[in-house]
Design a protein around this motif. Structure first.
Motif, mmCIF file in Angstrom:
data_model
loop_
_atom_site.group_PDB
_atom_site.id
_atom_site.type_symbol
_atom_site.label_atom_id
_atom_site.label_comp_id
_atom_site.label_asym_id
_atom_site.label_seq_id
_atom_site.Cartn_x
_atom_site.Cartn_y
_atom_site.Cartn_z
ATOM 1 N N UNK A 122 78.440 81.584 31.614
ATOM 2 C CA UNK A 122 79.140 81.175 32.822
ATOM 3 C C UNK A 122 79.789 79.813 32.619
ATOM 4 N N UNK A 123 80.613 79.416 33.587
ATOM 5 C CA UNK A 123 81.256 78.105 33.472
ATOM 6 C C UNK A 123 80.204 76.996 33.462
ATOM 7 N N UNK A 124 79.120 77.185 34.227
ATOM 8 C CA UNK A 124 78.036 76.191 34.196
ATOM 9 C C UNK A 124 77.403 76.137 32.808
ATOM 10 N N UNK A 125 77.168 77.319 32.232
ATOM 11 C CA UNK A 125 76.566 77.358 30.908
ATOM 12 C C UNK A 125 77.451 76.749 29.845
ATOM 13 N N UNK A 126 78.747 77.028 29.910
ATOM 14 C CA UNK A 126 79.687 76.448 28.955
ATOM 15 C C UNK A 126 79.658 74.927 29.037
ATOM 16 N N UNK A 127 79.694 74.404 30.268
ATOM 17 C CA UNK A 127 79.685 72.949 30.419
ATOM 18 C C UNK A 127 78.401 72.342 29.876
ATOM 19 N N UNK A 128 77.267 72.957 30.164
ATOM 20 C CA UNK A 128 76.000 72.424 29.657
ATOM 21 C C UNK A 128 75.943 72.501 28.134
ATOM 22 N N UNK A 129 76.387 73.624 27.586
ATOM 23 C CA UNK A 129 76.371 73.798 26.130
ATOM 24 C C UNK A 129 77.252 72.757 25.450
ATOM 25 N N UNK A 130 78.446 72.513 25.982
ATOM 26 C CA UNK A 130 79.357 71.548 25.358
ATOM 27 C C UNK A 130 78.804 70.129 25.440
ATOM 28 N N UNK A 131 78.117 69.810 26.514
ATOM 29 C CA UNK A 131 77.498 68.485 26.595
ATOM 30 C C UNK A 131 76.391 68.361 25.556
ATOM 31 N N UNK A 132 75.579 69.403 25.397
ATOM 32 C CA UNK A 132 74.490 69.348 24.420
ATOM 33 C C UNK A 132 75.013 69.226 22.994
ATOM 34 N N UNK A 133 76.183 69.796 22.726
ATOM 35 C CA UNK A 133 76.782 69.681 21.395
ATOM 36 C C UNK A 133 77.565 68.372 21.230
ATOM 37 N N UNK A 134 77.636 67.593 22.296
ATOM 38 C CA UNK A 134 78.451 66.371 22.336
ATOM 39 C C UNK A 134 79.920 66.683 22.099
ATOM 40 N N UNK A 135 80.379 67.785 22.666
ATOM 41 C CA UNK A 135 81.783 68.172 22.636
ATOM 42 C C UNK A 135 82.469 67.854 23.956
ATOM 43 N N UNK A 136 81.754 67.306 24.907
ATOM 44 C CA UNK A 136 82.308 66.983 26.220
ATOM 45 C C UNK A 136 81.954 65.553 26.565
ATOM 46 N N UNK A 137 82.804 64.917 27.380
ATOM 47 C CA UNK A 137 82.547 63.548 27.825
ATOM 48 C C UNK A 137 81.681 63.505 29.076
ATOM 49 N N UNK A 138 81.186 64.668 29.527
ATOM 50 C CA UNK A 138 80.307 64.712 30.688
ATOM 51 C C UNK A 138 80.981 65.167 31.960
ATOM 52 N N UNK A 139 82.309 65.057 32.021
ATOM 53 C CA UNK A 139 83.041 65.612 33.156
ATOM 54 C C UNK A 139 83.245 67.107 32.923
ATOM 55 N N UNK A 140 83.478 67.869 33.978
ATOM 56 C CA UNK A 140 83.679 69.310 33.796
ATOM 57 C C UNK A 140 84.867 69.608 32.888
ATOM 58 N N UNK A 141 84.749 70.655 32.102
ATOM 59 C CA UNK A 141 85.834 71.093 31.230
ATOM 60 C C UNK A 141 86.283 72.497 31.634
ATOM 61 N N UNK A 142 87.503 72.831 31.243
ATOM 62 C CA UNK A 142 87.978 74.207 31.341
ATOM 63 C C UNK A 142 87.458 74.950 30.116
#
Length: 672
Positions: A283-303
């Motif tokens: 899900x979009x929630x799962x994608x956002x959490x996964x990307x944060x755990x991989x340090x692929x996101x700055x913490x704000x929501x991503x598309x």
């Protein structure tokens, strides 16, 4: 025209409710997440499930990761935003069995090394009388270790000296800032490449930067010794005591304890598979959490970057998806056109921004632009756009421009590109003491430039008026601005010169004496200036001549707020004033116009704070307000924005007017 973009932004803002959950998942400093693998992907799907904790059914089943497999409604199969690291790992030499009888180099000159290094030499000889110690003054240092294909004379000379002097171990330090830490690790890396054990001394928050810098350059198991606190805040007695009681045992262990497989595994950089391969589905929630755990996101929501969304971006470039845009330091990742598009999707940019995103990524290959971006002084990257593409795509140049949605989306891309394309991470390689502003973007109002007779910035750089460019820059300040309350061009210039004097780099005027600055000027102020200074170049010349700081003021700030080491007590402020006058172009001049004229002080020693060619001047912002914004920062890089051959056809399908309708003429400017 903006249908796809509006849907994309709606999806982005719809995920804002995730923030409480996402923030709670952020790894804490000191965990294994502090040194992420370069472009790593999870070894298996169960590992990702374990990381997510299984609290919610965020994931799709393993079949969703098969290329082309259908994905259930409400789930997204996403790709990785990072490229493959290109530096090969070396095999390190064995650690020493003892320091007895060994030749040991103690090098580096940062952050109170004048106190700590003599103490280290004393400790070596006190505990190992048969050892030989060589200091920096005798052998030199490597400086920042060069990337692949780059030759640096200081590194070559240092390695030559290591061999000729028979050095068997290297101790380097001290790492206490975002720029000096890579500099001091360079000597350790150079030694390890020769099979010589090395250890780098650093303050606690800079140890992860030591590890990431050394591993990035191909040394699989770097060693560091942690100094307990801020070097320059400690007295000489504290520095010596901490070196003796805390640092010294770590140095001995680092140089003598064997490297283990577990240590190598902990630091190893994992490789990347197929760039188009799915790395997670959920899900979009799962994608956002996964990307944060991989340090692929700055913490704000991503598309969620699905293959389909990424391929939409690829329509807006003539480059093939697997073309290499650059091998981007500091992680030396091979960045493909594909990876640029992935990060554009994540940032919420519309697909037609792709030519702009490629231009910014190209700017990241420029070492002069990129050099300061790891600093504790928090240079924030940003960019501005010139040419008709800005007007066609709606990159705003008016009041509130950096907060306009399209400008903000481009700024968000810069933030993600710093992480995913170049490998900069907060608390690891971006060391801002108080953090960084979110990057921003703006455009120059070229019609206003033409109206007052000034050349737009890109024309000053040699591009034609209707070419489009992106200039990547960095700023240490986005704060108080100047509001000239006069239409007298000379008086406005004097106020701008004072503003430049007050807004230097680093702390309270203590850093580089001639920093780069960008000056933003609203149209009516620029019009008043243009009556006295018919070109931007004439204005800059006047600013350079006028912007001078009293030498004593400069010396006082540089002495008591030095960005590196404190000065020894025997070296006084008065001595430093003389040095500043001697080394920084001090001259007897009339006091600056904003200073009171004191009897019998008709002339005082002043030093320049500006140099011609280092101050981009842009006409931009709220045309109905009298404002000047001066931003000290780093070097800039200007890149042409290259459009695909069928650009007008593509844009017509989206509802845009043809690019040519946004062209300007020197004789007949038109405003959009």
């Amino acid at each position: 025209m903006l249908k796809l973009y509006s849907l994309t932004m709606l999806l982005l803002f719809g995920t804002l409710g995730l923030q409480a959950v996402i923030s709670a998942e952020r790894p804490k400093a000191g965990t294994s997440h502090d040194v992420p693998s370069a472009g790593s992907v999870p070894a298996s799907k169960p590992a990702a499930r374990s990381a997510l904790g299984g609290a919610l059914d965020y994931e799709c089943d393993d079949a969703c990761l098969i290329p082309g497999a259908p994905v259930p409604a409400g789930k997204y199969a996403v790709v990785s935003p990072v490229g493959k690291q290109t530096v090969q790992m070396i095999k390190q030499g064995p650690r020493l069995d003892t320091l007895d009888g060994k030749t040991i180099a103690v090098v580096g000159g940062s952050f109170m090394a004048n106190i700590t290094h003599p103490e280290i030499k004393r400790l070596i000889l006190a505990n190992h009388p048969t050892a030989k110690v060589i200091l920096l003054s005798e052998i030199g240092s490597a400086g920042p270790f060069p990337g692949p294909g780059v030759r640096r004379v200081s590194k070559d000379e240092f390695q030559k000296n290591l061999k000729e002097m028979g050095v068997q171990a290297v101790i380097s330090g001290n790492g206490g800032c975002g720029l000096c830490t890579p500099k001091e690790t360079g000597s350790s890396i150079a030694a390890e490449y020769l099979g010589i054990p090395a250890v780098t001394i650093a303050a606690p928050t800079f140890v992860n930067q030591v590890y990431s810098t050394v591993v990035t350059h191909g040394v699989p198991a770097p060693r560091a010794a942690t100094y307990p606190g801020a070097f320059s805040a400690h007295s000489p007695d504290e520095l010596a005591r901490n070196t003796r009681e805390v640092v010294w045992p770590q140095i001995v262990a680092a140089l003598t304890e064997p490297i283990t497989e577990a240590e190598i595994t902990d630091r190893r950089k994992a490789s990347v598979g197929d760039p188009k391969g799915r790395v997670f589905a959920g899900t979009i929630e799962g994608v956002n959490r996964f990307f944060i755990e991989q340090r692929w996101s700055d913490g704000l929501p991503i598309i969620p970057p699905t293959v389909e969304r990424v391929e939409e971006f690829l329509k807006y470039t003539d480059q093939p998806w697997d073309a290499v845009v650059g091998v981007l330091p500091i992680a030396y990742r091979k960045t493909l056109v594909w990876h640029v598009a992935v990060n554009g999707v994540m940032a919420g940019c519309p697909p037609e921004f792709m030519p702009i995103l490629l231009a910014y990524t190209k700017a990241l290959t420029d070492g002069n632009y990129r050099r300061t971006l790891a600093s504790t002084h928090a240079w924030t990257p940003y960019c501005w756009i010139n040419g008709p593409i800005a007007r066609q795509l709606g990159i705003d140049a008016q009041q509130g421009q950096i907060n306009e949605p399209r400008n903000a989306a481009l700024g968000r891309f810069i933030n993600l590109a710093m992480m995913n394309l170049a490998g900069y991470y907060i608390k690891q390689d971006r060391m801002g003491s108080f953090g960084y502003l979110m990057p921003w973007s703006l455009a120059e109002d070229e019609a206003a430039c033409i109206n007052i007779g000034w050349k737009p910035y890109h024309v000053q750089k040699g591009f034609s008026l209707n070419q489009s460019t992106l200039t990547a820059a960095s700023a240490l300040m986005w704060g108080n601005n100047l509001t000239p309350a006069s239409h007298d061009g000379e008086k406005i210039m004097e106020m701008m010169a004072w503003d430049a004097v007050e807004k230097g780099q680093f702390a309270t005027g203590s850093g580089p004496r001639l920093p780069n600055r960008t000056m933003l000027i609203t149209e009516h102020v620029a019009r008043d200036l243009a009556r006295t200074y018919p070109t931007k170049e004439k204005l800059e010349e006047a600013l350079v001549e006028t912007a001078r700081r009293p030498a004593h003021e400069r010396a006082y700030a540089n002495y008591w707020a030095n960005p590196g080491s404190a000065f020894p007590a025997r070296y006084t402020v008065d001595l430093h004033v003389r040095r500043i006058i001697r080394e920084e172009g001090g001259e007897l001049t009339a006091p600056p116009p904003w200073m009171a004229k004191v009897p019998r002080q008709e002339k005082i020693y002043t030093v320049p704070v500006m140099k011609f060619g280092m101050t981009p001047i842009l006409v931009t912002g709220d045309a109905d307000r009298n404002k000047v914004q001066t931003m000290p920062g780093g070097n800039s890089a200007t890149i042409e924005i290259k459009l695909p051959a069928n650009w007008d056809e593509l844009m017509e399908k989206l509802g845009y007017r043809p690019l040519e309708e946004f062209f300007l003429s020197q004789e007949a400017p038109k405003r959009e």
